[in-house]
Design a protein around this motif. Sequence first.
Motif, PDB file in Angstrom:
ATOM      1  N   ILE A 128     -19.406 -30.992  40.992  1.00  0.00           N
ATOM      2  CA  ILE A 128     -20.130 -32.274  41.047  1.00  0.00           C
ATOM      3  C   ILE A 128     -21.570 -31.995  40.628  1.00  0.00           C
ATOM      4  CG2 ILE A 128     -20.742 -34.245  42.506  1.00  0.00           C
ATOM      5  CD1 ILE A 128     -18.420 -33.392  44.371  1.00  0.00           C
ATOM      6  N   LEU A 129     -21.788 -32.085  39.322  1.00  0.00           N
ATOM      7  CA  LEU A 129     -23.091 -31.682  38.789  1.00  0.00           C
ATOM      8  C   LEU A 129     -24.045 -32.861  38.698  1.00  0.00           C
ATOM      9  CD1 LEU A 129     -21.460 -29.155  38.277  1.00  0.00           C
ATOM     10  CD2 LEU A 129     -22.443 -29.006  35.997  1.00  0.00           C
ATOM     11  N   PHE A 130     -25.263 -32.647  39.158  1.00  0.00           N
ATOM     12  CA  PHE A 130     -26.323 -33.624  38.958  1.00  0.00           C
ATOM     13  C   PHE A 130     -26.842 -33.441  37.521  1.00  0.00           C
ATOM     14  CE2 PHE A 130     -27.459 -35.769  43.046  1.00  0.00           C
ATOM     15  CZ  PHE A 130     -26.324 -35.374  43.722  1.00  0.00           C
ATOM     16  N   ASN A 131     -27.695 -34.374  37.086  1.00  0.00           N
ATOM     17  CA  ASN A 131     -28.129 -34.353  35.666  1.00  0.00           C
ATOM     18  C   ASN A 131     -28.687 -32.990  35.282  1.00  0.00           C
ATOM     19  OD1 ASN A 131     -28.103 -37.139  36.579  1.00  0.00           O
ATOM     20  ND2 ASN A 131     -28.983 -37.640  34.588  1.00  0.00           N
ATOM     21  N   HIS A 132     -28.280 -32.537  34.106  1.00  0.00           N
ATOM     22  CA  HIS A 132     -28.845 -31.283  33.599  1.00  0.00           C
ATOM     23  C   HIS A 132     -29.087 -31.433  32.103  1.00  0.00           C
ATOM     24  CE1 HIS A 132     -24.493 -31.096  34.121  1.00  0.00           C
ATOM     25  NE2 HIS A 132     -24.451 -30.448  32.962  1.00  0.00           N
ATOM     26  N   GLU A 133     -30.200 -30.918  31.682  1.00  0.00           N
ATOM     27  CA  GLU A 133     -30.776 -31.236  30.369  1.00  0.00           C
ATOM     28  C   GLU A 133     -31.084 -29.936  29.636  1.00  0.00           C
ATOM     29  OE1 GLU A 133     -31.101 -34.750  30.221  1.00  0.00           O
ATOM     30  OE2 GLU A 133     -30.205 -34.578  32.199  1.00  0.00           O
ATOM     31  N   GLU A 155     -22.460 -39.012  39.477  1.00  0.00           N
ATOM     32  CA  GLU A 155     -22.205 -40.449  39.346  1.00  0.00           C
ATOM     33  C   GLU A 155     -21.087 -40.892  40.272  1.00  0.00           C
ATOM     34  OE1 GLU A 155     -23.375 -43.056  37.338  1.00  0.00           O
ATOM     35  OE2 GLU A 155     -24.958 -41.975  36.306  1.00  0.00           O
ATOM     36  N   VAL A 156     -20.294 -39.960  40.808  1.00  0.00           N
ATOM     37  CA  VAL A 156     -19.251 -40.364  41.762  1.00  0.00           C
ATOM     38  C   VAL A 156     -19.878 -40.985  43.001  1.00  0.00           C
ATOM     39  CG1 VAL A 156     -17.555 -38.652  40.970  1.00  0.00           C
ATOM     40  CG2 VAL A 156     -19.041 -38.081  42.910  1.00  0.00           C
TER      41      VAL A 156
END
Length: 336
Positions: free
Chosen positions: A176-181, A128-129
């Motif tokens: 800096i993590l992208f979406n993880h589910e 989100e950054v």
Amino acid sequence: MAKRKVAFITGIAGQDGSYLADFLLEKGYKVAGLMRRTSNIRRTNITHLLGKISIEFGDLLDYHTLESAIKKHQPDEVYNLAAQSVPADSWTHPIYTGEVTALGVTRMLEAVRSGKPDAKFYQGSSREVFGGARHQVCNEETPYLANNPYGVAKVYGHLITRTYRESYGMFACGGILFNHESPRRGLHFVTRKITMGVACIKLGIANPPLNEAGEPLVIDGKLLLGNLEAKRDWGYAKEYVEAMWLMLQRKEPEDYVIATNSLNSVKDFCKSAFEQVGLNWKDHVRSHVQFTRPTEITASRGDYSKAKKELGWEPKTGFQDLVKLMVEADLERLSR
Ligand code: NDP
Ligand code: GDP
């Protein structure tokens, strides 16, 4: 015998905190973690860990509980995963989001600087950054153009972490993590909302859990969502926590993008999830303006090549397998 390493995890009862605790216990660490006293310990992701981990009750809003927890446990590694972590809620709670998700990071950094300055520090930064960045693929060099209160707070958290690294020589990294589910994802995120909705519809559950608007998740076999065209780079949370640990095992502290470098839409997720149970998503999903947002972030993928090269990390679980494992987990949970 070698002394067991100690890890301290804020947000230990959350999705990532609980997977990280599983992972670190497996590696032989002593694990302590922070949760809010108001959290229901029995309803969390850590029920299976009670007795194996130490719990400290505290809040990112309250510096003194953080400082005394760090002084007490003397951790070798600190993972700051607690946050007001729901971007959608950050428009309705912008000040609280700033207090917890931005200033909470400084409180944790100060607690470490005061209580155990040589501890290695991981900050849960976010894709989100990059917000509205006009990049189809983002990496560590992409400019920070956050465009919602959560993203802005995460930019602050990321930059204050870097600032403490540069100012005080602290070993502090931003992932800096992208979406993880996963099956442990909160129900107010779209993936879990869909898989739980699928399970409720398939099993004909009479009293479904409530959605983020406080209404039954499924009414008359219909699931209400927002923007179906929105796209995300979705990975599997269980794999992402290993990347956090790997960052703290390096010689030098650095920031890394963690992602899958692939994009899928909410519609793709619905299609795949309903197909798992032999249903057509078009018969059950409706889009409603109630769940759309004032702004959307750009549909960008994450380039994880630095993590692959320097940490030896890469994602293993593909999109279809992720959807499948989440649907199966919710079917099983509700069947029980
Ligand atoms: P979760 O929402 O599952 O967990 C966040 C945890 O933070 C919860 O356990 C919550 O506790 C705790 N928390 C919230 N407010 C406070 C507070 N004021 N003081 C102390 N604890 C608090 O999030 P995830 O595990 O998915 O994410 C972990 C971190 O990674 C977060 O910082 C998130 O913003 C970030 N992130 C997540 C991504 C994802 O896709 N999952 C992507 C990029 C970054 P309680 O149980 O009491 O509610
Ligand atoms: P986020 O990327 O951390 O905000 O994760 P979410 O799972 O909350 O949202 C991912 C995308 O799904 C966003 O672009 C939302 O606009 C979209 N979306 C569509 N319908 C819904 C819904 O009903 N709930 C949520 N939370 N998101 C939705």
